[in-house]
Design a protein around this motif. Structure first.
Motif, PDB file in Angstrom:
ATOM      1  N   GLN A  81      -0.665   7.110   3.234  1.00 20.70           N
ATOM      2  CA  GLN A  81       0.794   7.125   3.196  1.00 20.70           C
ATOM      3  C   GLN A  81       1.450   7.790   1.863  1.00 20.70           C
ATOM      4  OE1 GLN A  81       1.001   6.385   6.476  1.00 20.70           O
ATOM      5  NE2 GLN A  81       3.085   5.915   5.723  1.00 20.70           N
ATOM      6  N   TYR A  82       0.567   7.652   0.656  1.00 20.34           N
ATOM      7  CA  TYR A  82       1.415   8.060  -0.541  1.00 20.34           C
ATOM      8  C   TYR A  82       0.319   9.001  -1.134  1.00 20.34           C
ATOM      9  CZ  TYR A  82       4.206   3.928  -0.124  1.00 20.34           C
ATOM     10  OH  TYR A  82       5.182   2.892   0.358  1.00 20.34           O
ATOM     11  N   GLY A  83      -0.649   9.372  -0.397  1.00 20.05           N
ATOM     12  CA  GLY A  83      -1.352  10.476  -1.181  1.00 20.05           C
ATOM     13  C   GLY A  83      -2.398   9.851  -2.385  1.00 20.05           C
ATOM     14  N   CYS A  84      -2.057   8.839  -3.089  1.00 17.20           N
ATOM     15  CA  CYS A  84      -2.818   8.271  -4.042  1.00 17.20           C
ATOM     16  C   CYS A  84      -2.725   6.829  -4.192  1.00 17.20           C
ATOM     17  CB  CYS A  84      -2.428   8.874  -5.319  1.00 17.20           C
ATOM     18  SG  CYS A  84      -0.749   8.735  -5.904  1.00 17.20           S
ATOM     19  N   LEU A  85      -3.402   6.262  -5.041  1.00 15.43           N
ATOM     20  CA  LEU A  85      -3.434   4.778  -5.307  1.00 15.43           C
ATOM     21  C   LEU A  85      -2.630   4.593  -6.712  1.00 15.43           C
ATOM     22  CD1 LEU A  85      -7.024   3.812  -4.592  1.00 15.43           C
ATOM     23  CD2 LEU A  85      -5.065   3.128  -3.371  1.00 15.43           C
ATOM     24  N   PRO A  86      -1.838   3.374  -6.887  1.00 16.71           N
ATOM     25  CA  PRO A  86      -1.150   3.330  -7.973  1.00 16.71           C
ATOM     26  C   PRO A  86      -1.874   3.089  -9.232  1.00 16.71           C
ATOM     27  CG  PRO A  86      -1.516   1.071  -6.698  1.00 16.71           C
ATOM     28  CD  PRO A  86      -2.046   2.245  -5.878  1.00 16.71           C
ATOM     29  N   LYS A  87      -1.531   3.757 -10.160  1.00 11.29           N
ATOM     30  CA  LYS A  87      -2.115   3.696 -11.637  1.00 11.29           C
ATOM     31  C   LYS A  87      -1.516   2.695 -12.439  1.00 11.29           C
ATOM     32  CE  LYS A  87      -3.923   8.566 -11.595  1.00 11.29           C
ATOM     33  NZ  LYS A  87      -3.841   8.507 -10.181  1.00 11.29           N
ATOM     34  N   VAL A  88      -1.732   1.586 -12.444  1.00  8.55           N
ATOM     35  CA  VAL A  88      -1.444   0.182 -13.031  1.00  8.55           C
ATOM     36  C   VAL A  88      -2.489  -0.686 -13.458  1.00  8.55           C
ATOM     37  CG1 VAL A  88       0.912   0.063 -11.865  1.00  8.55           C
ATOM     38  CG2 VAL A  88      -1.299  -0.943 -10.892  1.00  8.55           C
ATOM     39  N   THR A  89      -2.138  -1.597 -14.108  1.00  9.04           N
ATOM     40  CA  THR A  89      -3.392  -2.457 -14.725  1.00  9.04           C
ATOM     41  C   THR A  89      -3.914  -3.218 -13.633  1.00  9.04           C
ATOM     42  OG1 THR A  89      -1.854  -4.389 -15.132  1.00  9.04           O
ATOM     43  CG2 THR A  89      -2.046  -2.825 -17.040  1.00  9.04           C
ATOM     44  N   SER A 119      -0.206  -6.698  -6.432  1.00 10.08           N
ATOM     45  CA  SER A 119       0.971  -6.816  -6.156  1.00 10.08           C
ATOM     46  C   SER A 119       1.762  -5.245  -5.908  1.00 10.08           C
ATOM     47  CB  SER A 119       1.800  -7.552  -7.273  1.00 10.08           C
ATOM     48  OG  SER A 119       1.694  -6.944  -8.596  1.00 10.08           O
ATOM     49  N   THR A 120       1.180  -4.413  -6.733  1.00  8.42           N
ATOM     50  CA  THR A 120       1.824  -3.220  -6.567  1.00  8.42           C
ATOM     51  C   THR A 120       1.546  -2.393  -5.099  1.00  8.42           C
ATOM     52  OG1 THR A 120       1.629  -2.878  -8.919  1.00  8.42           O
ATOM     53  CG2 THR A 120       2.045  -0.838  -7.735  1.00  8.42           C
ATOM     54  N   CYS A 121       0.279  -2.596  -4.815  1.00  9.61           N
ATOM     55  CA  CYS A 121      -0.332  -2.069  -3.663  1.00  9.61           C
ATOM     56  C   CYS A 121       0.597  -2.763  -2.397  1.00  9.61           C
ATOM     57  CB  CYS A 121      -1.696  -2.284  -3.505  1.00  9.61           C
ATOM     58  SG  CYS A 121      -2.888  -1.289  -4.205  1.00  9.61           S
ATOM     59  N   LYS A 122       0.876  -4.225  -2.691  1.00  7.51           N
ATOM     60  CA  LYS A 122       1.378  -5.012  -1.509  1.00  7.51           C
ATOM     61  C   LYS A 122       2.862  -4.527  -1.533  1.00  7.51           C
ATOM     62  CE  LYS A 122       2.889  -9.723  -0.766  1.00  7.51           C
ATOM     63  NZ  LYS A 122       2.519 -11.145  -1.077  1.00  7.51           N
TER      64      LYS A 122
END
Length: 286
Positions: free
Chosen positions: A204-212, A218-221
């Protein structure tokens, strides 16, 4: 039928027992059930004996395994195919566990109510299932129909009804209809494994979140919850369909009575080979 005899019968069609068969372990429970429920067992191979034991379930003790195995054989293998359809079992949805879910173009949850069950929790189970899937059906026995109608009349949703007749055939009383009003994104998200929701987010977004690591889940959700539900639901069905790995050519050879176990244990080629040897082997007795 005594409790001990019943519990022994219950223990034959389990993952544990199948693993014993595959590993060629001698098993006291299997031996006692063979001696109790089969005739001329010394002359027969294990395939024939397991078939006779299963007949005992069919005639006198239709437990949950008997129902689940019937659904897998009649629906997944009889109506659909392992190439187009996937079955899931024991799927946790809210506070309930779905007995059997079939997914192809659509998904149907089958809640089993055997002769050994009551209907006390059925209302809350159905409510839970509609939060994750849009088709729900109950599979039960003929004498339970009137009680079942009473429960379903209070629910007022298009729940399907199937009955497992005395002869082992599956009868359709009414087919489940699609009902999407109760679908909840959060509950649907919880069905997914990490690799599965990562697939959807990348798609959907072209990449995964770059977070800790701490914020990752929770960001993925959050990203998943932003996808419109009509879209996210279909994406989830598509990803769940990829979940089961099956050695299809070997699975075909598994006897009817053990299909459910073999399907959900995701056996290796080597496992199938060992099981085949056990089944064709003359009964060894303990």
């Amino acid at each position: 039928m005594g409790t001990n005899k019943i519990s022994n019968l219950n223990r034959i069609f389990t993952r544990n027992m199948l693993r014993h068969f595959i590993n060629g372990k001698e098993d006291n429970v299997y031996s006692s059930v063979v001696k109790r429920y089969t005739s001329d067992y010394v002359q027969k191979n294990n395939r024939e004996l397991i078939s006779e034991i299963y007949c005992e379930l069919k005639d006198n003790y239709r437990n949950e395994y008997f129902y689940k195995n019937t659904l897998l054989n009649k629906l997944l293998l009889g109506v659909h195919s392992v190439n187009t359809t996937v079955a899931l079992t024991e799927v946790v949805i809210g506070k309930s566990k779905a007995d059997f879910v079939l997914i192809n173009g659509k998904a149907v949850v089958y809640e089993i109510k055997t002769e050994l069950d009551n209907l006390e929790r059925l209302g809350s189970q159905i409510d839970d299932y509609y939060k994750a899937f849009d088709h729900v059906a109950v599979v039960t026995y003929e004498k339970n129909l009137q009680r079942l109608y009473k429960v379903l009349d209070n629910i007022d949703k298009p729940v399907g009804i199937y009955i497992l007749r005395k002869n082992g055939k599956l009868g359709t009383i009414r087919k489940p209809q699609s009902y999407t009003d109760d679908l909840e994104k959060e509950i649907i998200f919880k069905l997914l494994r990490k690799s599965e929701y990562e697939d959807i987010i990348t798609q959907q977004y072209g990449c995964l979140p770059k977070v800790t690591q701490f914020k990752y889940y929770s960001t993925c959700k959050k990203m998943f919850l932003q996808i419109p539900i009509e879209e996210s639901y279909l994406l989830v069905l598509r990803i769940l369909k990829k979940r089961m790995r099956l050695e299809k050519e070997e699975f075909v050879k598994i006897p009817y009575e053990l299909k459910f176990l073999a399907y959900f244990m995701e056996l290796s080629y080597d496992d199938y080979r060992k099981l085949e040897i056990f089944l064709d082997h003359q009964y060894g007795g303990v």
